[in-house]
Write a protein that holds these residues in place. Structure first.
Motif, mmCIF file in Angstrom:
data_model
loop_
_atom_site.group_PDB
_atom_site.id
_atom_site.type_symbol
_atom_site.label_atom_id
_atom_site.label_comp_id
_atom_site.label_asym_id
_atom_site.label_seq_id
_atom_site.Cartn_x
_atom_site.Cartn_y
_atom_site.Cartn_z
ATOM 1 N N GLN A 6 0.832 -1.195 0.000
ATOM 2 C CA GLN A 6 0.000 0.000 0.000
ATOM 3 C C GLN A 6 0.873 1.254 0.000
ATOM 4 N N GLN A 7 0.444 2.247 -0.790
ATOM 5 C CA GLN A 7 1.217 3.478 -0.919
ATOM 6 C C GLN A 7 0.866 4.435 0.219
ATOM 7 N N ALA A 8 1.855 4.771 1.025
ATOM 8 C CA ALA A 8 1.627 5.751 2.079
ATOM 9 C C ALA A 8 1.501 7.136 1.460
ATOM 10 N N PRO A 9 0.626 7.969 1.988
ATOM 11 C CA PRO A 9 0.471 9.309 1.421
ATOM 12 C C PRO A 9 1.732 10.137 1.609
ATOM 13 N N ILE A 10 2.036 10.951 0.613
ATOM 14 C CA ILE A 10 3.195 11.836 0.680
ATOM 15 C C ILE A 10 2.696 13.234 0.995
ATOM 16 N N ARG A 11 2.970 13.677 2.208
ATOM 17 C CA ARG A 11 2.444 14.971 2.668
ATOM 18 C C ARG A 11 3.526 16.040 2.765
ATOM 19 N N ARG A 12 4.784 15.636 2.917
ATOM 20 C CA ARG A 12 5.848 16.606 3.169
ATOM 21 C C ARG A 12 7.113 16.198 2.413
ATOM 22 N N ILE A 13 7.628 17.108 1.595
ATOM 23 C CA ILE A 13 8.852 16.882 0.836
ATOM 24 C C ILE A 13 9.929 17.809 1.376
ATOM 25 N N LEU A 14 11.082 17.244 1.653
ATOM 26 C CA LEU A 14 12.225 18.031 2.127
ATOM 27 C C LEU A 14 13.193 18.246 0.980
ATOM 28 N N LEU A 15 13.530 19.494 0.705
ATOM 29 C CA LEU A 15 14.544 19.830 -0.298
ATOM 30 C C LEU A 15 15.806 20.261 0.441
ATOM 31 N N ALA A 16 16.869 19.468 0.288
ATOM 32 C CA ALA A 16 18.131 19.761 0.978
ATOM 33 C C ALA A 16 18.978 20.679 0.112
ATOM 34 N N LEU A 17 19.377 21.817 0.670
ATOM 35 C CA LEU A 17 20.148 22.811 -0.070
ATOM 36 C C LEU A 17 21.376 23.220 0.731
#
Length: 282
Positions: A6-17
């Protein structure tokens, strides 16, 4: 089908800079992914403590390109440069996120890049990395940071070569593992947003295993209206798969981070040679 698929929902994306990896293309690509997934985007700009320590050394020098003059590099100079770079990154994110209607936040921290990203990754569903073109040292640093995050956080990792975006053709390496099933589900979600199909590379050579994997992918794609293509692999090893990815002109590659097809060295070689975005699911 096991519920581990089952695909867990993706709620938060971290962009590393940081100063080595900040680019408008990375901001654009990651913000577009957040828009596709209706996720929040959190950018973390890390002031690399190693750069500040270098600037504090008595022999550190700065060469100005405009005048070809050299002067001693001092710690306040480096702090000002880092602050200015963070300001530019935040302004770029604000512009793109507003245009794409993405919820966003921006944080500046200081320390070892890998440690800071790993800590922030514990609250993210995807961690995105980018690196500058033509700079092997930049890729080495990003690869080291990725390995650190993989050991400390269970979330997927997104790798963005220079100029790469999340775009079709979407190519999936499916090996039957739960992580590769999640890669296929995510590829289907992205493909539906682009009204396109997916290319699935079945990591098996025995006909019975290939039939089983094909049956599993059909079940995973059922109800999505996404059409899948299945190129035949001469053998399911890293070299053949890399060649197949290039032959498919992949715009985005999705695969399990811990695929049994790739050991750590083979996975890194594949990522080093890619010109497209790569999303490694866990």
């Amino acid at each position: 089908m096991s519920n581990t698929h089952q695909q867990a929902p993706i709620r938060r994306i971290l962009l590393a800079l940081d100063t080595a990896t900040h680019s408008l293309a990375a901001v654009e690509a990651t913000t577009a992914l957040a828009a596709h997934l209706d996720a929040e985007l959190h950018a973390l700009f890390v002031e690399d403590i190693n750069l500040l320590r270098l600037a504090a050394l008595p022999f550190a020098r700065e060469t100005r390109l405009t005048s070809a003059t050299t002067r001693r590099l001092q710690n306040p100079d480096m702090e000002n440069a880092l602050r200015a770079e963070a300001t530019r990154a935040q302004a770029a994110l604000a512009t793109v996120a507003t245009r794409l209607h993405v919820r966003w936040s921006f944080q500046v921290t200081r320390g070892q890049v890998a440690a800071q990203v790993r800590a922030a990754a514990m609250e993210a569903d995807i961690v995105a990395f980018t690196f500058p073109g033509g700079v092997p040292a930049g890729l080495t640093q990003v690869a080291a940071t990725m390995e650190t995050v993989m050991r400390g956080a269970p979330c997927p990792l997104l790798m963005l070569p220079p100029g790469a975006g999340i775009r079709p053709p979407f190519v999936v390496i499916y090996d039957g593992s739960p992580a590769s099933a999640r890669a296929l589900r995510l590829a289907a979600q992205l493909a539906q947003a682009e009204a396109t199909g997916v290319t699935v590379l079945l990591a098996a050579i025995e006909p019975s295993v290939r039939r089983r994997l094909r049956s599993e992918t059909d079940a995973l794609l059922a109800g999505t209206k996404v059409i899948a293509q299945y190129p035949v692999l001469p053998r399911p090893d890293a070299t053949a798969i890399a060649r197949a990815v290039r032959a498919a002109s992949a715009g985005t590659l999705l695969m399990a981070a811990d695929s049994p097809v790739f050991d750590g060295a083979a996975r890194r070689r594949l990522l080093e040679e890619l010109e497209c975005a790569a999303l490694l699911t866990r």
